[in-house]
Write an enzyme that holds these catalytic residues in place. Structure first.
Site, mmCIF file in Angstrom:
data_model
loop_
_atom_site.group_PDB
_atom_site.id
_atom_site.type_symbol
_atom_site.label_atom_id
_atom_site.label_comp_id
_atom_site.label_asym_id
_atom_site.label_seq_id
_atom_site.Cartn_x
_atom_site.Cartn_y
_atom_site.Cartn_z
ATOM 1 N N SER A 45 0.825 -1.202 0.000
ATOM 2 C CA SER A 45 0.000 0.000 0.000
ATOM 3 C C SER A 45 0.868 1.266 0.000
ATOM 4 C CB SER A 45 -0.950 -0.050 1.207
ATOM 5 O OG SER A 45 -1.960 0.916 1.109
ATOM 6 N N ASP A 50 -9.072 -6.653 -4.066
ATOM 7 C CA ASP A 50 -8.589 -5.447 -3.393
ATOM 8 C C ASP A 50 -9.531 -4.281 -3.680
ATOM 9 O OD1 ASP A 50 -7.164 -3.157 -2.498
ATOM 10 O OD2 ASP A 50 -5.239 -4.131 -2.875
ATOM 11 N N HIS A 93 -6.869 -6.318 0.147
ATOM 12 C CA HIS A 93 -5.765 -5.376 0.341
ATOM 13 C C HIS A 93 -4.942 -5.853 1.528
ATOM 14 C CE1 HIS A 93 -3.813 -1.528 -0.297
ATOM 15 N NE2 HIS A 93 -3.856 -1.281 1.013
#
Length: 340
Positions: free
Chosen positions: A44, A131, A166
């Site tokens: 991320s 995600d 994610h």
């Protein structure tokens, strides 16, 4: 029996002092690492940071693992661009060509290393099909950026068919595969085998490695980040490095920097990222020092999610070598590579 008020105050002061001493971290040690084998990875905001570090220091970084991250300089210093950079605007992906043009401009001013160095870099990129934080169209642009910047197709691996949310993927720890939830670490199966993302990206960067350790022989070393970065950078007081026994004994080890994601520093998830993502088990048997720098949530600078700076909250130079966070991490790497 009641304690005298002065004794009570003294006892509290002693307890506070002992607690502070227990939490205080020493200076980052030197280990005389191998300067030709430094690599980076992240999830991320940590993936955006890994991209920034790989591009800015391409002359000394051999490869990067990018898990759910967008292309270099995507936000162009403007938080309002973040939704596009995360792929959250339908049918409007980040423009990788513009990002390459920006990077070439920085390189021409010697603000980052020449892009030609990327021709020898090895890049692993991952985007889970479930995600819902950083969507695949953003990560697709990361792949396009590296291709346009000169990374050969033979040096670029894109894993985009795993039904993961994610998260950083481990063999067994964390949430179920499709989750998009804290601590943003999940376990998945690929081809009926547990997916080991740390091993996948390290082996793509470095080539075949020895199997991971079944039990660790090394140690986690907390260290003060204040030597490298003031609190105004958003970086935490304390960072961590995993030191295999071999590195402690003088072997010239590789250095790998693992950048956590937003809401994923030790202040939020404890040791989940620096102990449970499986990096250390691969490091233990393959002479790799794993550096886990830390960024915490803060009001000044404005970073409420505890993210690495990929949009400019530390200043306009955040994506070039003079950027405060890049400078700090590079100095940490330099310390690990220096002679004790």
């Amino acid at each position: 029996m009641k304690m005298h008020p002065r004794l009570a105050i003294a006892a509290l002061a002693l307890a506070a002092a002992l607690t502070h001493a227990a939490l205080a971290a020493d200076a980052l040690p030197s280990y005389h690492g191998d300067p030709s084998q430094t690599s980076v990875s992240g999830l991320s905001s940590g993936a955006f940071m890994a991209v920034q570090y790989q591009v800015a220091y391409s002359g000394s970084v051999v490869g990067a693992g990018v898990v759910a991250g967008g292309p270099y300089y995507c936000a162009a210093g403007n938080l309002f661009n973040a939704s596009i950079c995360m792929g959250q605007v339908p049918f409007v992906p980040p423009n990788s060509t513009l990002m390459v043009t920006a990077a070439a401009g920085f390189a021409s001013l010697n603000q980052i290393d020449p892009l030609s160095n990327l021709q020898k870099a090895r890049i692993y990129v991952f985007s889970g099909t479930k995600d819902t934080v950083v969507y695949q169209q953003a990560v697709d642009s990361t792949v396009s950026f590296f291709k346009e910047a000169g990374v050969p197709a033979s040096n670029l691996k894109y894993v985009n068919n795993v039904p993961a949310g994610h998260a950083f993927i481990t063999p067994s720890f964390g949430n179920v595969c499709a989750d998009n939830a804290p601590p943003y670490i999940s376990h998945c199966e690929v081809g009926k085998q547990r997916y080991d993302q740390a091993g996948a990206l390290l082996q793509y960067i470095y080539g075949p490695l020895k199997p991971p350790a079944k039990s660790l022989t090394g140690r986690i070393v907390p260290f003060s980040q204040r030597e490298f970065a003031a609190s105004a950078t958003g970086m935490a007081d304390t960072g961590f490095v995993y030191v295999p026994k071999s590195c402690d004994q003088g072997v010239a080890c590789k250095v790998h920097v693992a950048f956590h994601g937003c809401k994923q520093s030790a202040a939020v998830v404890g040791d989940d990222f620096y102990e449970k993502t499986n990096y250390n088990y691969w490091a233990d048997t393959n002479n790799i020092l794993v550096l886990y720098p830390q960024v915490n949530a803060s009001t000044i600078p404005f970073n409420p999610q505890g993210c690495w700076d990929w949009f400019g909250y530390t200043g306009p130079d955040y994506a070039v070598k003079s950027g405060s966070q890049l400078t700090a991490v590079n100095a940490m790497v330099g310390r690990l590579l220096s002679k004790p």
